[in-house]
Design a protein around this motif. Structure first.
Motif, PDB file in Angstrom:
ATOM      1  N   ILE A   1       1.178  -0.964  -0.121  1.00 37.14           N
ATOM      2  CA  ILE A   1       0.410  -0.478  -0.193  1.00 37.14           C
ATOM      3  C   ILE A   1       0.714   1.010  -0.303  1.00 37.14           C
ATOM      4  O   ILE A   1       0.443   1.876   0.040  1.00 37.14           O
ATOM      5  CB  ILE A   1      -0.741  -0.037   1.693  1.00 37.14           C
ATOM      6  CG1 ILE A   1      -0.543   0.129   2.243  1.00 37.14           C
ATOM      7  CG2 ILE A   1      -2.359  -1.318   0.906  1.00 37.14           C
ATOM      8  CD1 ILE A   1      -1.417   0.429   3.741  1.00 37.14           C
ATOM      9  N   GLN A   2       2.701   0.787   0.217  1.00 41.62           N
ATOM     10  CA  GLN A   2       2.539   2.520   0.296  1.00 41.62           C
ATOM     11  C   GLN A   2       3.243   2.997  -1.051  1.00 41.62           C
ATOM     12  O   GLN A   2       3.309   4.397  -0.756  1.00 41.62           O
ATOM     13  CB  GLN A   2       4.196   2.148   0.765  1.00 41.62           C
ATOM     14  CG  GLN A   2       4.261   1.712   1.982  1.00 41.62           C
ATOM     15  CD  GLN A   2       3.602   2.309   2.939  1.00 41.62           C
ATOM     16  OE1 GLN A   2       3.798   3.746   3.283  1.00 41.62           O
ATOM     17  NE2 GLN A   2       2.873   1.279   3.909  1.00 41.62           N
TER      18      GLN A   2
ATOM     19  N   TYR B   1       0.863   3.133  -3.465  1.00 45.69           N
ATOM     20  CA  TYR B   1      -0.739   4.350  -3.012  1.00 45.69           C
ATOM     21  C   TYR B   1      -0.317   5.283  -2.710  1.00 45.69           C
ATOM     22  O   TYR B   1      -0.493   5.401  -1.831  1.00 45.69           O
ATOM     23  CB  TYR B   1      -1.532   3.372  -3.087  1.00 45.69           C
ATOM     24  CG  TYR B   1      -2.769   4.698  -3.277  1.00 45.69           C
ATOM     25  CD1 TYR B   1      -3.420   4.936  -4.348  1.00 45.69           C
ATOM     26  CD2 TYR B   1      -3.671   5.080  -1.775  1.00 45.69           C
ATOM     27  CE1 TYR B   1      -4.315   6.232  -4.798  1.00 45.69           C
ATOM     28  CE2 TYR B   1      -4.980   6.072  -2.372  1.00 45.69           C
ATOM     29  CZ  TYR B   1      -5.213   6.046  -3.547  1.00 45.69           C
ATOM     30  OH  TYR B   1      -5.951   7.112  -3.844  1.00 45.69           O
ATOM     31  N   GLN B   2       0.001   6.528  -3.698  1.00 41.94           N
ATOM     32  CA  GLN B   2       0.745   8.197  -2.927  1.00 41.94           C
ATOM     33  C   GLN B   2      -0.128   8.883  -3.861  1.00 41.94           C
ATOM     34  O   GLN B   2       0.110   9.212  -4.497  1.00 41.94           O
ATOM     35  CB  GLN B   2       2.174   7.953  -3.192  1.00 41.94           C
ATOM     36  CG  GLN B   2       3.015   7.561  -2.125  1.00 41.94           C
ATOM     37  CD  GLN B   2       2.986   7.356  -1.034  1.00 41.94           C
ATOM     38  OE1 GLN B   2       2.587   8.797  -0.509  1.00 41.94           O
ATOM     39  NE2 GLN B   2       2.563   6.740   0.098  1.00 41.94           N
TER      40      GLN B   2
ATOM     41  N   ARG C   1      -1.803   7.977   5.136  1.00 38.91           N
ATOM     42  CA  ARG C   1      -1.646   9.383   3.779  1.00 38.91           C
ATOM     43  C   ARG C   1      -3.380   9.398   3.075  1.00 38.91           C
ATOM     44  O   ARG C   1      -3.877  10.298   3.066  1.00 38.91           O
ATOM     45  CB  ARG C   1      -0.999   8.672   3.091  1.00 38.91           C
ATOM     46  CG  ARG C   1      -0.713   9.579   1.856  1.00 38.91           C
ATOM     47  CD  ARG C   1       0.160  10.660   2.053  1.00 38.91           C
ATOM     48  NE  ARG C   1      -0.030  11.818   0.911  1.00 38.91           N
ATOM     49  CZ  ARG C   1       0.193  11.335  -0.282  1.00 38.91           C
ATOM     50  NH1 ARG C   1       0.774  10.389  -0.736  1.00 38.91           N
ATOM     51  NH2 ARG C   1      -0.030  13.032  -1.401  1.00 38.91           N
ATOM     52  N   ILE C   2      -4.150   8.402   2.880  1.00 40.91           N
ATOM     53  CA  ILE C   2      -5.409   8.656   3.129  1.00 40.91           C
ATOM     54  C   ILE C   2      -5.859   8.880   3.722  1.00 40.91           C
ATOM     55  O   ILE C   2      -6.877  10.516   3.121  1.00 40.91           O
ATOM     56  CB  ILE C   2      -5.506   6.942   3.272  1.00 40.91           C
ATOM     57  CG1 ILE C   2      -5.292   5.854   1.735  1.00 40.91           C
ATOM     58  CG2 ILE C   2      -7.209   6.810   2.454  1.00 40.91           C
ATOM     59  CD1 ILE C   2      -5.366   4.922   1.839  1.00 40.91           C
TER      60      ILE C   2
ATOM     61  N   GLN D   1       1.937   4.719   4.058  1.00 41.58           N
ATOM     62  CA  GLN D   1       0.525   4.276   4.321  1.00 41.58           C
ATOM     63  C   GLN D   1      -0.065   3.059   5.517  1.00 41.58           C
ATOM     64  O   GLN D   1       0.655   3.326   6.036  1.00 41.58           O
ATOM     65  CB  GLN D   1      -0.047   3.968   3.105  1.00 41.58           C
ATOM     66  CG  GLN D   1       0.233   4.297   1.465  1.00 41.58           C
ATOM     67  CD  GLN D   1      -1.445   5.378   1.536  1.00 41.58           C
ATOM     68  OE1 GLN D   1      -2.131   5.453   2.712  1.00 41.58           O
ATOM     69  NE2 GLN D   1      -1.686   6.059   1.067  1.00 41.58           N
ATOM     70  N   PRO D   2      -1.337   3.488   6.426  1.00 40.46           N
ATOM     71  CA  PRO D   2      -2.717   4.147   5.302  1.00 40.46           C
ATOM     72  C   PRO D   2      -2.913   5.492   6.145  1.00 40.46           C
ATOM     73  O   PRO D   2      -4.257   6.207   5.430  1.00 40.46           O
ATOM     74  CB  PRO D   2      -3.082   3.138   5.945  1.00 40.46           C
ATOM     75  CG  PRO D   2      -3.268   2.407   7.433  1.00 40.46           C
ATOM     76  CD  PRO D   2      -1.522   2.498   7.194  1.00 40.46           C
TER      77      PRO D   2
ATOM     78  N   GLU E   1      -5.500  12.869   2.778  1.00 40.32           N
ATOM     79  CA  GLU E   1      -5.784  13.656   1.764  1.00 40.32           C
ATOM     80  C   GLU E   1      -6.953  13.293   2.123  1.00 40.32           C
ATOM     81  O   GLU E   1      -7.855  14.703   1.569  1.00 40.32           O
ATOM     82  CB  GLU E   1      -5.939  12.575   0.632  1.00 40.32           C
ATOM     83  CG  GLU E   1      -3.721  12.678   0.267  1.00 40.32           C
ATOM     84  CD  GLU E   1      -3.060  13.816  -0.411  1.00 40.32           C
ATOM     85  OE1 GLU E   1      -4.571  15.259  -0.820  1.00 40.32           O
ATOM     86  OE2 GLU E   1      -2.026  14.459  -0.067  1.00 40.32           O
TER      87      GLU E   1
ATOM     88  N   ASP F   1       3.499  12.015   7.478  1.00 39.55           N
ATOM     89  CA  ASP F   1       2.185  12.011   6.381  1.00 39.55           C
ATOM     90  C   ASP F   1       2.252  11.070   5.084  1.00 39.55           C
ATOM     91  O   ASP F   1       1.101  11.010   4.079  1.00 39.55           O
ATOM     92  CB  ASP F   1       1.623  13.421   5.703  1.00 39.55           C
ATOM     93  CG  ASP F   1       1.691  14.349   6.971  1.00 39.55           C
ATOM     94  OD1 ASP F   1       0.949  13.972   7.990  1.00 39.55           O
ATOM     95  OD2 ASP F   1       2.069  15.370   7.210  1.00 39.55           O
ATOM     96  N   TYR F   2       3.105  10.881   4.942  1.00 38.35           N
ATOM     97  CA  TYR F   2       3.853   9.873   3.936  1.00 38.35           C
ATOM     98  C   TYR F   2       3.313   8.561   3.889  1.00 38.35           C
ATOM     99  O   TYR F   2       3.238   7.301   3.064  1.00 38.35           O
ATOM    100  CB  TYR F   2       4.435   9.957   2.739  1.00 38.35           C
ATOM    101  CG  TYR F   2       5.180  11.004   2.176  1.00 38.35           C
ATOM    102  CD1 TYR F   2       4.354  11.981   1.292  1.00 38.35           C
ATOM    103  CD2 TYR F   2       5.674  12.365   2.780  1.00 38.35           C
ATOM    104  CE1 TYR F   2       4.254  13.390   0.424  1.00 38.35           C
ATOM    105  CE2 TYR F   2       5.894  13.696   2.417  1.00 38.35           C
ATOM    106  CZ  TYR F   2       5.580  14.303   1.415  1.00 38.35           C
ATOM    107  OH  TYR F   2       5.118  15.219   1.080  1.00 38.35           O
TER     108      TYR F   2
END
Ligand code: HEC
Length: 157
Positions: A19-20, A22-23, A76-77, A73-74, A80, A70-71
């Motif tokens: 999942i990392q 997915y940015q 980050r989701i 995951q999860p 955002e 913040d970068y």
């Protein structure tokens, strides 16, 4: 049993790694009309602006100051999602494009959120301690908003 646990741990680890990748797009933009900036439309005292920038702009402007975690995951989701939901409600960089009526109601909403302590979100201040406004900072913002709302209602009469 031990082997099973190891397997489960490995699966979790692989999912975490996967999942990392997915940015989503970052909330960083210089291509907006600065004439619509909050501070270009109101005579905001520098200390009030500074408090709002530190406590609110990460989710309510076109530029978020991301921190390294913040970068990951999860998280980050969630970050955002907060930003896009926050900007939909209020964007300090678009403030000047709101109708007079919306600007007035946003100012009242800002005051209300700060008074109640609902904003900034507690999930945010947990890691962003500098975004916690002290009583003096809160009072300063609320007093300033009251003063412009008084002026507005005077000029409408
Ligand atoms: C971590 C992100 C984040 C920060 C920081 C943040 N907000 Fe928000 N804000 C949101 C989100 C998400 C929403 C929309 C959903 C909600 O109301 O909870 C929102 C909604 C709002 C609304 C509309 C609420 C309503 O019901 O009318 C106002 C006004 C607001 N924020 C003001 C502020 C102010 C003022 C600050 C700084 C003191 C601030 N916010 C800081 C994320 C944030």
């Amino acid at each position: 049993m031990k082997r099973k646990l190891k397997k489960i741990a490995l699966v979790f680890f692989l999912v975490f790694v996967a999942i990392q990748f997915y940015q989503p797009k970052q909330n960083i933009s210089n291509s907006f009309d600065i004439g619509k900036n909050f501070a270009n439309n109101y005579n905001v005292p520098p200390s009030v602006l500074n408090s709002l920038q530190i406590a609110c702009y990460d989710c309510h402007s076109n530029n978020t100051k991301y921190l390294w975690y913040d970068y990951i995951q999860p998280a980050r989701i969630f970050v955002e999602t907060h930003i896009s939901d926050g900007k939909k409600e209020l964007n300090f960089n678009e403030f000047g494009s709101y109708s007079n009526r919306k600007q007035q109601s946003e100012l009242e909403a800002i005051s209300k959120q700060i008074k109640s302590g609902d904003m900034p979100l507690s999930s945010y201040t947990l890691l962003h301690h500098d975004a916690i406004l002290n009583e003096a900072q809160k009072q300063e913002i609320i007093t300033w908003i009251n003063s412009i709302n008084e002026n507005n209602s005077l000029s409408e009469n």
